[in-house]
Enzyme design. Structure first.
Site, PDB file in Angstrom:
ATOM      1  N   ASP A 193       0.779  -1.250   0.000  1.00 39.55           N
ATOM      2  CA  ASP A 193       0.000   0.000   0.000  1.00 39.55           C
ATOM      3  C   ASP A 193       0.812   1.302   0.000  1.00 39.55           C
ATOM      4  O   ASP A 193       0.459   2.252   0.712  1.00 39.55           O
ATOM      5  CB  ASP A 193      -0.961   0.016   1.200  1.00 39.55           C
ATOM      6  CG  ASP A 193      -1.997  -1.093   1.143  1.00 39.55           C
ATOM      7  OD1 ASP A 193      -1.932  -1.929   0.212  1.00 39.55           O
ATOM      8  OD2 ASP A 193      -2.860  -1.150   2.024  1.00 39.55           O
TER       9      ASP A 193
ATOM     10  N   LYS B  75      -7.013  -4.692  -3.407  1.00 40.91           N
ATOM     11  CA  LYS B  75      -7.847  -5.212  -2.317  1.00 40.91           C
ATOM     12  C   LYS B  75      -8.873  -4.167  -1.893  1.00 40.91           C
ATOM     13  O   LYS B  75      -8.728  -2.987  -2.202  1.00 40.91           O
ATOM     14  CB  LYS B  75      -6.985  -5.643  -1.131  1.00 40.91           C
ATOM     15  CG  LYS B  75      -6.126  -4.570  -0.531  1.00 40.91           C
ATOM     16  CD  LYS B  75      -5.133  -5.171   0.464  1.00 40.91           C
ATOM     17  CE  LYS B  75      -4.194  -4.136   1.025  1.00 40.91           C
ATOM     18  NZ  LYS B  75      -4.827  -3.136   1.865  1.00 40.91           N
TER      19      LYS B  75
ATOM     20  N   CYS C 211      -2.462  -2.657   7.500  1.00 37.05           N
ATOM     21  CA  CYS C 211      -2.328  -3.543   6.343  1.00 37.05           C
ATOM     22  C   CYS C 211      -1.046  -4.362   6.354  1.00 37.05           C
ATOM     23  O   CYS C 211      -1.050  -5.515   5.918  1.00 37.05           O
ATOM     24  CB  CYS C 211      -2.484  -2.751   5.051  1.00 37.05           C
ATOM     25  SG  CYS C 211      -4.173  -2.077   4.917  1.00 37.05           S
TER      26      CYS C 211
END
Length: 193
Positions: free
Chosen positions: A15, A102, A141
């Protein structure tokens, strides 16, 4: 003793998107500080022809995690927006790279790169046994991707020189690292490879 990379290894970059960087919609403090160390890992894995997976939040504009829709976060990483793009200085190799989106469904949140994605099957297809994980945010995450990988049977290295946390509550990142270690992850830095 140093760790040697093998054909059973893959890098997972979590991310590293504009919205999680300083000035973004959901900034991780010093989030941009992960780019330089991650680029060093990316070059190392790339030179050895090892697969590199880039996870990203890729949310619809009415995603369940957003405050206006019952979640706890401001809107971030909305599909096809500038905020959802990777940090401009992050190296994205032309080959052996995979982009894993995602949180793509309105009603399903995903902190782990494994939740609702093809990441596990792509790793297994390639015979990967060990994953090396860095990125943001340590306490969300990154943690969930590390624990997801451990639960799926991978040997997981946490790249402690290439992570940053949100720390909504002071100490969240330290607690997240302890949780990952308790689950079986191993902390690693670039100098140890």
């Amino acid at each position: 003793m140093k760790l040697k990379l093998t054909k059973f290894d893959a890098l997972i970059v979590v991310d590293v998107q504009r919205d999680f960087m300083p000035g973004g919609a959901l900034p991780v403090p010093d989030g941009d500080k992960v780019v330089k160390p991650l680029n060093a890992y990316i070059q190392l894995f790339s030179e050895r022809g090892l697969p590199i997976f880039f996870t990203r939040d890729w949310h619809p504009k009415d995603h369940i995690s957003f405050k206006d829709h019952g979640g706890i976060w401001p809107p971030h990483c909305v599909q096809d927006t500038e905020g959802a793009q990777f940090h401009p200085d992050l190296i994205i190799p032309s080959d052996n790279k995979f982009i894993i989106s995602k949180g793509t469904s309105r009603d399903f949140d995903a902190y782990s790169g494994f939740q609702g994605t093809v990441l596990d099957s792509l790793l297994k297809e390639r015979g990967i046994k060990r994953i090396f994980v860095g990125g943001v945010a340590t306490d969300y995450c990154v943690k969930n991707t590390v624990i997801g990988g451990l639960n799926l049977g991978y040997f997981v290295f946490l790249l402690v020189d290439a992570i940053r946390g949100v720390d909504v509550n002071p100490g969240d990142s330290e607690r997240a690292i302890e949780e990952m270690l308790d689950a079986g992850a191993i902390c690693l830095t670039y100098q140890e490879i």
